[in-house]
Design an enzyme around this catalytic site. Sequence first.
Site, PDB file in Angstrom:
ATOM      1  N   ALA A  15       0.799  -1.228   0.000  1.00 13.19           N
ATOM      2  CA  ALA A  15       0.000   0.000   0.000  1.00 13.19           C
ATOM      3  C   ALA A  15       0.827   1.272   0.000  1.00 13.19           C
ATOM      4  CB  ALA A  15      -0.950  -0.001   1.201  1.00 13.19           C
ATOM      5  N   ASP A 176      -5.433  -6.542 -15.651  1.00 12.00           N
ATOM      6  CA  ASP A 176      -4.749  -5.821 -16.715  1.00 12.00           C
ATOM      7  C   ASP A 176      -5.441  -4.469 -16.760  1.00 12.00           C
ATOM      8  OD1 ASP A 176      -3.958  -4.618 -19.097  1.00 12.00           O
ATOM      9  OD2 ASP A 176      -3.615  -6.528 -20.090  1.00 12.00           O
ATOM     10  N   HIS A 177      -4.757  -3.424 -16.282  1.00 11.41           N
ATOM     11  CA  HIS A 177      -5.470  -2.163 -16.062  1.00 11.41           C
ATOM     12  C   HIS A 177      -6.019  -1.568 -17.355  1.00 11.41           C
ATOM     13  CE1 HIS A 177      -1.512  -0.365 -17.102  1.00 11.41           C
ATOM     14  NE2 HIS A 177      -2.241   0.653 -17.509  1.00 11.41           N
ATOM     15  N   LYS A 181     -10.008   0.758 -18.729  1.00 13.64           N
ATOM     16  CA  LYS A 181     -10.089   2.046 -19.417  1.00 13.64           C
ATOM     17  C   LYS A 181     -11.438   2.187 -20.117  1.00 13.64           C
ATOM     18  CE  LYS A 181      -5.113   2.632 -20.264  1.00 13.64           C
ATOM     19  NZ  LYS A 181      -4.990   3.942 -19.614  1.00 13.64           N
ATOM     20  N   GLU A 215       4.922   4.900 -26.246  1.00 16.19           N
ATOM     21  CA  GLU A 215       5.285   5.703 -25.079  1.00 16.19           C
ATOM     22  C   GLU A 215       6.426   6.640 -25.442  1.00 16.19           C
ATOM     23  OE1 GLU A 215       4.912   3.181 -21.172  1.00 16.19           O
ATOM     24  OE2 GLU A 215       5.976   1.982 -22.662  1.00 16.19           O
ATOM     25  N   ASP A 234       6.816  -7.207 -21.266  1.00 19.52           N
ATOM     26  CA  ASP A 234       6.190  -6.153 -20.478  1.00 19.52           C
ATOM     27  C   ASP A 234       4.888  -5.670 -21.110  1.00 19.52           C
ATOM     28  OD1 ASP A 234       6.215  -4.281 -18.254  1.00 19.52           O
ATOM     29  OD2 ASP A 234       6.656  -2.721 -19.717  1.00 19.52           O
ATOM     30  N   HIS A 239      -0.695  -6.119 -22.397  1.00 20.67           N
ATOM     31  CA  HIS A 239      -1.747  -5.235 -22.880  1.00 20.67           C
ATOM     32  C   HIS A 239      -2.140  -5.502 -24.334  1.00 20.67           C
ATOM     33  CE1 HIS A 239      -1.008  -3.329 -19.142  1.00 20.67           C
ATOM     34  NE2 HIS A 239       0.075  -2.688 -19.509  1.00 20.67           N
TER      35      HIS A 239
END
Length: 489
Positions: A15, A176-177, A181, A215, A234, A239
């Site tokens: 955290a 998987d963030h 989205k 990126e 990565d 993703h």
Amino acid sequence: MTHPTPASLLTIFGATGDLSRRMLLPSLYHLQAEGLLPEDLRILATARTEMTRDSFLQLAAESIHARDPGARPDDAALQGLLQRIDYLPAGTDDAGSMQALAAQIQRLRRGDVLYHLSTAPKFYGAICQALAAHGAAGAGTRVMLEKPIGNDLASAVAINDAVARAFDESRIYRVDHYLGKEGVQNLIALRFGNALFEPLWNSRQIEQVQITVAETVGVEGRGDYYDEAGALRDMVQNHLLQLLCLVAMEPPARFDPTAVRNEKIKVLRSLRAIDQHSVTSETVRGQYSAGAIEGRLVPGYAEELGRPSQTETFVALRAHIDNWRWSGVPFYLRTGKRLPSRSTEIYLQFRKVPHSIFGGAAAADMRPNGLLIKLQPEERIELALMSKTPGLDRHGLRLSQVTLDLDFHQEFRHAPRRIAYERLYLDAIEGNGTLFVRRDETEAAWEWVDAIAEGWREAGFAPRPYPAGTWGPGAAVALLDRLGHAWRE
């Protein structure tokens, strides 16, 4: 199997880490501000860091302020969130601290418990085993795991096995963030909520698909991790393959976890293998050298790392999905660091009209239709169509390409911009696993990616240099040019 009920306790491991400060705590604040957290939800934060509850609450408040420094947080919402939070330091190598943590979990628990392991994946097994040993991993508990899990198929299987000894698959939520989205979820709505697209979503009408995750940043202090992983492990395994699955999957019977995941795994199992015999023709590896980003000189990857390296910071590849819907359609995947702009987008180019009725200049102006789905930095959908160019011309019609543009910031300008973890937390707290990744998906993705990595090793396929601020090695252009295609830039 009993249906999960909303969690009464969220326990966040790691955290005090970077992910928690940048994403998790601000997401919980926004959920609190909108009244979306269960009224009785408690939050137990834990990490190896020795600090008091008051010190952690100060860290949490600072993290929430830092997320949007120009805005003043809602004091009532901030205090409401902080009142929910407790902090207790613990480490898996300290049995006493883990026992104390488990005891605190039992004291705070009033129903289901959600654990979020925001730590390095190598600790997942130990944390889950410790929770199980202290009776804190039984019925009514579930666990969120951050991807990528492992660094190859063997390590992913080992981690999954270790977690599975404490939690059955239905209670494991792999994050998987990207799936949180708004733009990614809107891709699902676009495909399956409109009669217009589904009849066209196949090899008869679509010529090629491009998925780009670009990126501008370098390794940004993650050099040791990144040098071990590289762009293939990565980003591609993680993703890009998830985005590919959502573009290519068959319509699920319903929008629920099992149906959606079943269709995604079919895509992964239909991917044609890329091995030592095809890596040189189907993939491009690159590593950035010194160059300029937005007018600023930046060093090369080896300079940032402080040593020579054969790790790729750029990957482009041509994937083929061998099934009835997509046979013959190349899927071009591209990702890299130190590229000219930050962008995540999916581009589908439709086939040309079978016959042009227009002669002369109009025939030369004809371009294929295209559908662009941009996910970041701004979410928008553009459909490129041919239209008559206004004006008078003795030589007949002139044509121009125009776009039908759905700009989310304009159309939904009053809706707040969401952090992906807001949706992921909301779903995980309520026990909805639709936007999370199942074990067989992660392992199928690793199997496909491992074959590429092994092919690179066997073929001695080293990364090609590309100057920072460019779109990768020239070979990435040639990869598409062979089939008469070009990257959308």
